[in-house]
Motif scaffolding. Structure first.
Motif, PDB file in Angstrom:
ATOM      1  N   SER A 106       0.845  -1.196   0.000  1.00  0.00           N
ATOM      2  CA  SER A 106       0.000   0.000   0.000  1.00  0.00           C
ATOM      3  C   SER A 106       0.879   1.244   0.000  1.00  0.00           C
ATOM      4  CB  SER A 106      -0.880   0.002   1.259  1.00  0.00           C
ATOM      5  OG  SER A 106      -1.510   1.245   1.444  1.00  0.00           O
ATOM      6  N   CYS A 107       0.366   2.305  -0.582  1.00  0.00           N
ATOM      7  CA  CYS A 107       1.073   3.595  -0.529  1.00  0.00           C
ATOM      8  C   CYS A 107       0.985   4.204   0.867  1.00  0.00           C
ATOM      9  CB  CYS A 107       0.467   4.571  -1.546  1.00  0.00           C
ATOM     10  SG  CYS A 107       0.769   4.086  -3.255  1.00  0.00           S
ATOM     11  N   PHE A 108       0.047   3.742   1.671  1.00  0.00           N
ATOM     12  CA  PHE A 108      -0.181   4.296   3.010  1.00  0.00           C
ATOM     13  C   PHE A 108       0.572   3.468   4.050  1.00  0.00           C
ATOM     14  CE2 PHE A 108      -3.708   5.566   0.343  1.00  0.00           C
ATOM     15  CZ  PHE A 108      -3.712   6.932   0.545  1.00  0.00           C
ATOM     16  N   TYR A 109       1.890   3.515   3.984  1.00  0.00           N
ATOM     17  CA  TYR A 109       2.719   2.703   4.872  1.00  0.00           C
ATOM     18  C   TYR A 109       3.382   3.505   5.980  1.00  0.00           C
ATOM     19  CZ  TYR A 109       6.489   4.379   1.824  1.00  0.00           C
ATOM     20  OH  TYR A 109       7.346   5.164   1.096  1.00  0.00           O
ATOM     21  N   THR A 110       3.112   4.809   6.044  1.00  0.00           N
ATOM     22  CA  THR A 110       3.697   5.638   7.099  1.00  0.00           C
ATOM     23  C   THR A 110       2.600   6.171   8.012  1.00  0.00           C
ATOM     24  OG1 THR A 110       5.464   6.305   5.594  1.00  0.00           O
ATOM     25  CG2 THR A 110       5.164   7.637   7.579  1.00  0.00           C
ATOM     26  N   ALA A 111       2.726   5.921   9.303  1.00  0.00           N
ATOM     27  CA  ALA A 111       1.768   6.410  10.290  1.00  0.00           C
ATOM     28  C   ALA A 111       2.396   7.560  11.075  1.00  0.00           C
ATOM     29  CB  ALA A 111       1.386   5.295  11.253  1.00  0.00           C
ATOM     30  N   LEU A 112       1.561   8.464  11.520  1.00  0.00           N
ATOM     31  CA  LEU A 112       2.005   9.527  12.427  1.00  0.00           C
ATOM     32  C   LEU A 112       1.529   9.149  13.821  1.00  0.00           C
ATOM     33  CD1 LEU A 112       1.137  12.668  10.292  1.00  0.00           C
ATOM     34  CD2 LEU A 112       3.329  11.475  10.510  1.00  0.00           C
ATOM     35  N   ARG A 113       2.469   8.869  14.711  1.00  0.00           N
ATOM     36  CA  ARG A 113       2.146   8.464  16.079  1.00  0.00           C
ATOM     37  C   ARG A 113       2.996   9.262  17.050  1.00  0.00           C
ATOM     38  NH1 ARG A 113       1.756   1.947  15.236  1.00  0.00           N
ATOM     39  NH2 ARG A 113      -0.035   2.012  13.829  1.00  0.00           N
ATOM     40  N   ASP A 114       2.332   9.915  17.974  1.00  0.00           N
ATOM     41  CA  ASP A 114       3.015  10.721  18.992  1.00  0.00           C
ATOM     42  C   ASP A 114       3.978  11.723  18.357  1.00  0.00           C
ATOM     43  OD1 ASP A 114       1.724   9.361  21.105  1.00  0.00           O
ATOM     44  OD2 ASP A 114       3.204   7.744  20.981  1.00  0.00           O
TER      45      ASP A 114
END
Length: 125
Positions: A106-114
């Motif tokens: 998926s192109c959505f492989y980076t999450a923003l956490r804290d």
């Protein structure tokens, strides 16, 4: 699912942006996984519906882009859906291989956490 009406679809009835494009979200039909977002114009929609192979409009190349034509990572169309405002599409697809040009599923492989970026998946081998 209840069928409402018997309308024939005409891509001209969609709401395109000033460049004649409409965003299309690709989602894996079996799992519901969101794979990518790309752009379509009226011609790309018609080609997708005629061939069953998802075709986008490449803004950088100003040309049609049949997903997987060069990589083999094709998207076979299962169903095309319109949102309530008719200004966004959802393509339910059967994805072969990775959807992202980085070789990730998926192109959505980076999450923003804290407040930090977290890479959720590695490239496929």
């Amino acid at each position: 699912m209840k069928k409402v009406g018997n309308m024939s679809f005409d891509p001209e009835t969609l709401k395109y942006n000033a460049d004649g494009l409409i965003p299309c979200i690709a989602q894996e039909a079996e799992t519901g996984e969101v794979l990518m977002l790309a752009w379509m114009n009226e011609g790309a929609i018609r080609r997708t519906l005629e061939t069953g192979r998802v075709t986008y409009w490449s803004r950088s190349r100003a040309a049609f882009w049949i997903k997987g034509e060069s990589s083999g990572h094709v998207q076979d169309l299962v169903e095309l859906r319109l949102d309530c405002d008719r200004d966004c599409l959802l393509a339910l697809v059967r994805q072969t291989g990775p959807a992202c040009h980085t070789n990730r599923r998926s192109c959505f492989y980076t999450a923003l956490r804290d407040g930090a970026e977290l890479e959720l998946m590695a490239p496929m081998e």
